[in-house]
Scaffold this motif. Structure first.
Motif, mmCIF file in Angstrom:
data_model
loop_
_atom_site.group_PDB
_atom_site.id
_atom_site.type_symbol
_atom_site.label_atom_id
_atom_site.label_comp_id
_atom_site.label_asym_id
_atom_site.label_seq_id
_atom_site.Cartn_x
_atom_site.Cartn_y
_atom_site.Cartn_z
ATOM 1 N N VAL A 28 37.943 17.384 37.504
ATOM 2 C CA VAL A 28 38.163 18.102 38.755
ATOM 3 C C VAL A 28 37.741 19.558 38.576
ATOM 4 C CG1 VAL A 28 39.844 18.840 40.490
ATOM 5 C CG2 VAL A 28 40.061 16.582 39.406
ATOM 6 N N VAL A 29 36.830 19.996 39.435
ATOM 7 C CA VAL A 29 36.335 21.371 39.434
ATOM 8 C C VAL A 29 36.829 22.038 40.707
ATOM 9 C CG1 VAL A 29 34.278 22.840 39.473
ATOM 10 C CG2 VAL A 29 34.257 20.690 38.173
ATOM 11 N N ALA A 51 26.420 21.028 43.719
ATOM 12 C CA ALA A 51 27.087 19.734 43.902
ATOM 13 C C ALA A 51 26.057 18.610 43.917
ATOM 14 C CB ALA A 51 27.890 19.749 45.195
ATOM 15 N N MET A 52 24.919 18.871 44.549
ATOM 16 C CA MET A 52 23.880 17.849 44.634
ATOM 17 C C MET A 52 23.183 17.606 43.303
ATOM 18 S SD MET A 52 23.594 16.328 47.549
ATOM 19 C CE MET A 52 25.282 16.088 47.102
ATOM 20 N N ARG A 53 23.332 18.551 42.355
ATOM 21 C CA ARG A 53 22.774 18.323 41.019
ATOM 22 C C ARG A 53 23.438 17.129 40.335
ATOM 23 N NH1 ARG A 53 22.310 24.329 39.654
ATOM 24 N NH2 ARG A 53 20.087 24.690 39.324
ATOM 25 N N THR A 54 24.634 16.750 40.777
ATOM 26 C CA THR A 54 25.286 15.589 40.178
ATOM 27 C C THR A 54 24.572 14.300 40.579
ATOM 28 O OG1 THR A 54 26.809 15.390 42.059
ATOM 29 C CG2 THR A 54 27.537 16.728 40.183
ATOM 30 N N TRP A 190 32.462 12.717 50.863
ATOM 31 C CA TRP A 190 32.531 14.152 51.128
ATOM 32 C C TRP A 190 33.382 14.393 52.362
ATOM 33 C CZ3 TRP A 190 28.912 17.460 54.444
ATOM 34 C CH2 TRP A 190 29.252 18.817 54.342
ATOM 35 N N ALA A 191 34.496 15.088 52.192
ATOM 36 C CA ALA A 191 35.331 15.518 53.308
ATOM 37 C C ALA A 191 35.178 17.033 53.415
ATOM 38 C CB ALA A 191 36.783 15.121 53.068
ATOM 39 N N ALA A 192 35.984 17.661 54.227
ATOM 40 C CA ALA A 192 35.813 19.096 54.477
ATOM 41 C C ALA A 192 35.873 19.928 53.204
ATOM 42 C CB ALA A 192 36.864 19.569 55.463
ATOM 43 N N GLU A 196 33.136 14.089 46.134
ATOM 44 C CA GLU A 196 33.421 13.186 45.030
ATOM 45 C C GLU A 196 32.193 12.362 44.659
ATOM 46 O OE1 GLU A 196 37.533 11.262 45.220
ATOM 47 O OE2 GLU A 196 37.112 11.744 47.314
ATOM 48 N N VAL A 197 31.957 12.243 43.356
ATOM 49 C CA VAL A 197 30.909 11.363 42.846
ATOM 50 C C VAL A 197 31.502 10.524 41.719
ATOM 51 C CG1 VAL A 197 28.973 12.855 43.441
ATOM 52 C CG2 VAL A 197 30.128 13.180 41.244
ATOM 53 N N GLU A 198 30.863 9.388 41.443
ATOM 54 C CA GLU A 198 31.342 8.503 40.384
ATOM 55 C C GLU A 198 30.219 8.189 39.405
ATOM 56 O OE1 GLU A 198 32.749 5.172 42.543
ATOM 57 O OE2 GLU A 198 30.777 4.575 43.272
#
Length: 508
Positions: A28-29, A51-54, A190-192, A196-198
């Protein structure tokens, strides 16, 4: 022809990532702002792109020090005048939807960004693109309209990622809500305030990732982010508030990490509207603000006052004569411009604790010269809408905006042109000051059309001098990057552009 083989760097990177016995659990970041979108080609903020780098990867990327490394490319060749780049691609890579990464995917992704009909905000990164030729399944030739020596750096920008062509066809414009890349993690939700990614079980780097999932949570209030770290609800906090560093350093389970950055902070003034259409007013604003005090009050000393619109860690940096803190001189300039009693104006920015403190500091400083400032904190998405919904400069409501910028290509072009080019007004680019100087524009364009470092340096030297004198910004400072993390966590780090990398996250 010249050849740049990047195989060695790629091999070293792979060896450094050899599988271990790490414990797999979610990471968690916590961050101060919300994401503004999930399309990296249309995102205007470093956090969203981070975030999109994940999920997504590009042909090239950066190491911890923003040196170029291969990612989905293995090597490249360029012709002597830097108009043709032949790139050999990594084989055996799959997108998250199971389709192959190949030359056709490179062509589809780059041409999506370059196509003006798509109206993607990052398209100017490759405005010089003529076409992408598929040589064979694992080789592409990128052909440019004009020479551009910074192309490989530009390809490493987090906006120039590879998107699954099948997903683009399936989702159309909704690809912005359904990201499908080749990265270490797959998009989940993705909420407000929560992204989250897995884990991608079929990731092409054997043994990685080592954490099951990553959550990036927006928590604007500084103390709340710190409390989550202390309680173990989060394991990594960025950007960490500098005023809490002494407290964090005393906690045995946390580690404070400081790094230099290429992030410059400034206040953009709308140069097309009164009173900021007068350069004497803008220069007065610079004399009225104590930059050393800004670094101390807002950044707790982890900051260096700016001496150029270009951060000092970037190439072609040329320091200028400081706007020394001088209230009397500021008042005299205001009187000369017709504002002996000051004026009223507004400053807006994001609503996190540090940004609000920065705006209040500017408010207090300018009050000393009779300028009454209204401070307006905005949620990140609302701030973005206020800037990017404007189609014509005359419709802009911005008076002053407090903000920061880093060149995510690691090159001077992307540190200056998006912000100060006369053709870069929103919604095309990020020139929120609506600044236009034809000689500066010529410098930017001249520097783009040559790969000769000496010629590029001459253009950027001239541009920095002119911008400094025109003062479209209150030039503030370049801050250090401060993060705090659990001592049980390793492998997460900040890049100098304020982005962070979680791919190699690991718990001890």
């Amino acid at each position: 022809m010249r050849l740049k083989s990047l195989m060695t760097a790629g091999l070293l990177a792979a060896l450094a990532m050899a599988p271990g016995l790490a414990l797999a659990k979610p990471l968690v970041v916590v961050v101060p702002d919300n994401l503004t979108g999930l399309d990296p080609m249309n995102a205007n903020d470093t956090l969203s792109q981070t975030a999109m780098r994940t999920v997504y990867q590009g042909l090239f990327g950066f190491d911890r020090d923003m040196k170029i490394v291969p990612v989905l490319a293995e090597s490249y060749e360029a012709n002597d005048n830097a108009t043709e780049f032949t790139i050999r691609l990594r084989k055996g890579v799959k997108f998250h939807d199971g389709t192959d990464f190949n030359a056709a995917a490179v062509k589809a992704s780059l041409e999506r960004l370059a196509n003006p009909d798509n109206k993607l905000s990052r398209r100017s990164l490759i405005s010089m693109l003529d076409r992408v030729d598929v040589v064979d399944d694992s080789t592409v030739k990128i052909v440019l309209k004009t020479p551009f020596g910074a192309l490989i750096n530009t390809l490493a920008h987090p906006a120039l990622v590879m998107i699954s062509p099948a997903a683009m066809e399936k989702y159309g414009k909704d690809i912005a809500r359904n990201p499908v890349g080749t990265g270490a993690f797959k998009f989940k939700r993705w909420a407000a305030d929560t992204f989250e990614v897995e884990k991608n079980d079929n990731y092409w780097k054997a043994g990685w990732p080592k954490v099951e999932a990553v959550t990036i949570r927006s928590v604007p209030e500084n103390g709340s982010r710190f409390a989550m770290l202390q309680a173990g609800e989060a394991q990594y906090a960025t950007v960490f508030p500098p005023e809490l560093v002494p407290v964090a350093e005393k906690l045995p389970n946390l580690e404070v990490v400081r790094r230099p950055s290429i992030v410059g902070w400034y206040v953009a003034m709308n140069t097309m509207k009164k009173p900021f259409n007068d350069p004497r007013v803008r220069q007065a604003m610079n004399y009225a603000v104590d930059k050393a005090a800004y670094c101390k009050v807002v950044e707790n000393g982890y900051c260096t006052p700016s001496l150029s619109p270009l951060p000092d860690l970037l190439g072609f940096y040329e320091p200028q004569k400081p706007y020394a803190y001088d209230v009397a001189k500021a008042k005299a300039l205001l009187a000369e411009a017709g504002y002996p009693n000051g004026f009223e104006t507004e400053i807006f920015s994001r609503n996190n604790t540090t940004f609000i403190r920065a705006m209040q500091f500017i408010q207090q400083q300018l009050a000393q010269v009779g300028v009454k400032v209204t401070v307006t904190p905005l949620e990140a998405g609302v701030e973005a809408q206020r800037i990017w919904s404007v189609q014509k400069p005359e419709d802009a409501t911005v008076q002053m905006q407090y903000t920061g910028w880093s060149s995510s290509t690691g090159d001077a072009d992307w540190a200056l042109r998006p912000l100060l080019w006369g053709k870069g007004f929103p919604p095309n680019l990020f020139n929120v000051a609506y600044y236009k100087n034809e000689k500066v524009d010529a410098d930017f364009e001249g520097a783009l059309e040559t790969a000769d470092p000496a010629k590029r340096g001459a253009f950027y030297k001239d541009a920095q001098q002119r911008i400094w004198e025109d003062a479209p910004w209150i030039f503030l400072g370049a801050s250090q990057l401060i993060t705090v993390q659990s001592k049980s966590l390793s492998g997460v780090y900040m890049l100098p552009d304020r982005g962070f990398v979680v791919e190699t996250a690991e718990f001890k």
